[in-house]
Design a protein around this motif. Sequence first.
Motif, PDB file in Angstrom:
ATOM      1  N   VAL A 132       0.664  -1.390   0.403  1.00 54.99           N
ATOM      2  CA  VAL A 132       0.013  -0.300   0.194  1.00 54.99           C
ATOM      3  C   VAL A 132       1.098   1.163  -0.192  1.00 54.99           C
ATOM      4  N   ALA A 133       0.246   1.744  -1.347  1.00 55.29           N
ATOM      5  CA  ALA A 133       1.600   3.235  -1.072  1.00 55.29           C
ATOM      6  C   ALA A 133       0.621   4.704  -1.269  1.00 55.29           C
ATOM      7  N   LEU A 134       1.215   5.426  -0.498  1.00 51.60           N
ATOM      8  CA  LEU A 134       0.033   6.782  -0.571  1.00 51.60           C
ATOM      9  C   LEU A 134       0.575   8.079  -1.436  1.00 51.60           C
ATOM     10  N   ARG A 135      -0.400   9.384  -1.840  1.00 54.05           N
ATOM     11  CA  ARG A 135       0.761   9.806  -2.722  1.00 54.05           C
ATOM     12  C   ARG A 135       1.859  10.508  -1.357  1.00 54.05           C
ATOM     13  N   LYS A 136       2.880  11.028  -2.235  1.00 54.10           N
ATOM     14  CA  LYS A 136       4.346  11.740  -1.698  1.00 54.10           C
ATOM     15  C   LYS A 136       3.721  12.748  -0.671  1.00 54.10           C
ATOM     16  N   ASP A 137       2.362  13.631  -0.902  1.00 53.94           N
ATOM     17  CA  ASP A 137       2.189  14.594  -0.245  1.00 53.94           C
ATOM     18  C   ASP A 137       1.113  13.970   1.272  1.00 53.94           C
ATOM     19  N   PHE A 138       0.986  12.976   1.286  1.00 55.01           N
ATOM     20  CA  PHE A 138      -0.922  12.382   1.746  1.00 55.01           C
ATOM     21  C   PHE A 138       0.056  12.930   3.686  1.00 55.01           C
ATOM     22  N   PRO A 139      -0.570  13.088   4.604  1.00 61.55           N
ATOM     23  CA  PRO A 139      -0.566  13.546   5.532  1.00 61.55           C
ATOM     24  C   PRO A 139       0.333  12.340   6.625  1.00 61.55           C
ATOM     25  N   ALA A 140      -0.388  11.694   6.767  1.00 58.42           N
ATOM     26  CA  ALA A 140       0.382  10.397   7.686  1.00 58.42           C
ATOM     27  C   ALA A 140       1.450  10.127   7.743  1.00 58.42           C
ATOM     28  N   GLU A 145      -0.520   6.732  12.176  1.00 56.19           N
ATOM     29  CA  GLU A 145      -1.156   8.066  11.840  1.00 56.19           C
ATOM     30  C   GLU A 145      -2.054   7.681  10.399  1.00 56.19           C
ATOM     31  N   PHE A 146      -2.009   6.489   9.452  1.00 60.54           N
ATOM     32  CA  PHE A 146      -2.885   6.788   8.510  1.00 60.54           C
ATOM     33  C   PHE A 146      -4.213   5.942   8.866  1.00 60.54           C
ATOM     34  N   ILE A 147      -4.089   4.936   9.352  1.00 61.95           N
ATOM     35  CA  ILE A 147      -5.384   4.433  10.604  1.00 61.95           C
ATOM     36  C   ILE A 147      -6.169   5.247  10.969  1.00 61.95           C
ATOM     37  N   ALA A 148      -5.943   6.523  12.181  1.00 60.84           N
ATOM     38  CA  ALA A 148      -6.386   7.570  12.671  1.00 60.84           C
ATOM     39  C   ALA A 148      -6.620   8.551  11.671  1.00 60.84           C
ATOM     40  N   TYR A 149      -6.180   8.776  10.639  1.00 62.95           N
ATOM     41  CA  TYR A 149      -7.109   9.618   9.739  1.00 62.95           C
ATOM     42  C   TYR A 149      -7.801   9.222   8.784  1.00 62.95           C
ATOM     43  N   ALA A 150      -8.128   7.655   8.111  1.00 65.73           N
ATOM     44  CA  ALA A 150      -9.004   7.930   7.860  1.00 65.73           C
ATOM     45  C   ALA A 150     -10.449   6.644   8.306  1.00 65.73           C
ATOM     46  N   LYS A 173      -8.764  -4.914  -0.199  1.00 69.11           N
ATOM     47  CA  LYS A 173      -9.494  -5.140   0.158  1.00 69.11           C
ATOM     48  C   LYS A 173      -9.569  -5.070   1.514  1.00 69.11           C
ATOM     49  N   SER A 174      -8.195  -7.076   1.661  1.00 69.79           N
ATOM     50  CA  SER A 174      -7.734  -6.889   2.855  1.00 69.79           C
ATOM     51  C   SER A 174      -7.344  -6.714   3.535  1.00 69.79           C
ATOM     52  N   PHE A 175      -6.702  -5.072   3.005  1.00 66.63           N
ATOM     53  CA  PHE A 175      -5.965  -4.012   4.027  1.00 66.63           C
ATOM     54  C   PHE A 175      -7.183  -3.513   4.828  1.00 66.63           C
ATOM     55  N   ALA A 176      -7.761  -2.960   3.666  1.00 66.24           N
ATOM     56  CA  ALA A 176      -9.193  -2.277   4.974  1.00 66.24           C
ATOM     57  C   ALA A 176      -9.899  -2.731   6.211  1.00 66.24           C
ATOM     58  N   GLN A 177      -9.619  -3.970   5.415  1.00 67.51           N
ATOM     59  CA  GLN A 177     -10.696  -5.564   6.556  1.00 67.51           C
ATOM     60  C   GLN A 177      -9.738  -5.199   7.440  1.00 67.51           C
ATOM     61  N   ALA A 178      -8.684  -5.486   7.018  1.00 61.37           N
ATOM     62  CA  ALA A 178      -7.369  -5.703   9.010  1.00 61.37           C
ATOM     63  C   ALA A 178      -7.106  -4.148   9.355  1.00 61.37           C
ATOM     64  N   ASP A 182     -12.911   2.735   6.173  1.00 62.90           N
ATOM     65  CA  ASP A 182     -13.779   2.840   5.450  1.00 62.90           C
ATOM     66  C   ASP A 182     -13.324   3.246   4.227  1.00 62.90           C
ATOM     67  N   VAL A 183     -12.669   3.202   3.110  1.00 57.57           N
ATOM     68  CA  VAL A 183     -12.222   3.555   2.627  1.00 57.57           C
ATOM     69  C   VAL A 183     -12.955   3.395   0.579  1.00 57.57           C
ATOM     70  N   THR A 184     -12.682   4.426  -0.118  1.00 64.34           N
ATOM     71  CA  THR A 184     -13.317   4.898  -1.091  1.00 64.34           C
ATOM     72  C   THR A 184     -12.045   3.609  -2.318  1.00 64.34           C
ATOM     73  N   LEU A 185     -13.076   2.696  -2.600  1.00 67.55           N
ATOM     74  CA  LEU A 185     -11.639   1.743  -3.345  1.00 67.55           C
ATOM     75  C   LEU A 185     -12.142   2.125  -5.240  1.00 67.55           C
ATOM     76  N   VAL A 186     -11.290   2.526  -6.169  1.00 63.74           N
ATOM     77  CA  VAL A 186     -11.090   3.060  -7.407  1.00 63.74           C
ATOM     78  C   VAL A 186     -10.856   2.047  -8.515  1.00 63.74           C
ATOM     79  N   GLY A 187     -11.395   1.446  -9.054  1.00 65.52           N
ATOM     80  CA  GLY A 187     -11.083   1.365 -10.220  1.00 65.52           C
ATOM     81  C   GLY A 187     -10.798   1.768 -11.900  1.00 65.52           C
ATOM     82  N   TYR A 188      -9.444   0.915 -11.887  1.00 70.78           N
ATOM     83  CA  TYR A 188      -8.602   1.221 -13.155  1.00 70.78           C
ATOM     84  C   TYR A 188      -8.418   0.020 -14.486  1.00 70.78           C
TER      85      TYR A 188
END
Length: 326
Positions: A132-140, A145-150, A173-178, A182-188
Motif C-alpha cells: 500500500v503506497a500513498l501520494r507523496k504529500d499525504f498527511p500520515a 497516523e493513517f488509520i487515525a486519519y481514515a 480489500k484485505s488491507f481495509a478489512q485488517a 472505510d476507504v473508497t476503492l477506485v478501479g482502473y
Amino acid sequence: MKKTRQNRITARLLALVATLSFFTAAHAQNYPNHPITMIVPFAAGGTSDVIARTVAEQMSVALGQPIVIENVAGAGGSIALARAARAEADGYTIAIGNAGTSAAAYTIYPKLPFTPESFVPIAMVAKTFGIVALRKDFPAKNMQEFIAYAKANPGKINLGHAGVGSSNFLICKSFAQAAGIDVTLVGYRGAAPALTDAIGGQIDGVCDAAASVAQPISEKLVKGLVVGSTVRLATLPDLPTSAEAGLPEFEAQGWNGLFAPKGTPPEIIAKLNAAARTAVESDAVKKRFADLSTVVPDANEHTPDVLQQLVMRDVEKYKKLLEEKK
C-alpha cells in the motif's frame, strides 16, 4: 446382421479415434511452428504485464518461437480470461493469471462465461508481494497516523487498484478489512494508470505489487506505507512489514501463473511447462525479478499440479473473505 452393423460402426469410430490421436500427436511433436500469443488481463506497464513480458522473452528462446503479448484490459481481467477460454486449444494462445483473475473473480463475478475447469494450468512463474503506497504529500507518516486519519474521514480516502477482481483489488480489500477502516476503492483498467494518478495526486494511494511500485517509492514519487509480507524487501529495506507496522492481520503475498484453454494436449502443456521452468530459472529472469522484488517459485513449485492447487485454495479463500464482508 444387426451385430455386424454395430461392429462396423465400432470399427469406424475406433479408426476415427486413432486418426485423431495421430494428428494430435503429430501436432504436439511439431509444436510450436509459429508465434504464440500470451494474453495479459491488464493494461501495459502493470505487474502482470511486466512479469509476463519478462517470462515470455525467455520462454521464446526455449521454444524457438516468438511469444507475442496481447493486453486485454477490463472487468478485473475477466474479459481477457473469457477470451483465453474461447481460444483454440492448440497451445498457440495462453494467458497469465493471478489470485484475482483466476480465483477471486468467481465470487466477484458469479456469472462468468468460464470456470476454473475452463483452463489447464501450465506453471506458476512468480510470487509477488502487495504494497500500500500513498501520494507523496499525504498527511500520515505511518500506519497509526493513517488509520487515525481514515477513521476521522470515513470514505474520503481513495485507493486505486487494477479493477474489481484483480489481485490489487484484493490487496485493497484485505488491507481495509485488517485496518478496520472505510476507504473508497477506485478501479482502473490496470495497475499502471492507477499508479500514475497516485503519483499525480489525483488519488490518495494505490494497492499494488512491489514489482510495479517499488521503484516509484525509491524515487519518492509516492511513499510506501506497508508491505504485506513477513520479511522486508531487499529493494525497499525501510518499508515496514505488516507486523512491524502494527497490522499483522494484513497479508498480501500473491502469485502469477500461466494457463491454456481446456483441451490443450498434455504433450503441449509439458512443452510449455518445460519452457516456463527454463525461463524462470534463467539468470536474466532471476535478475529482473530481484529488481522487481518478485520471487521465482521454488523448483518443486513449477508443476501444473501446484498451480492447480493454488487456484482451488484461493477460490475458497477469497470466497470466504469476500462473502463475509458483503
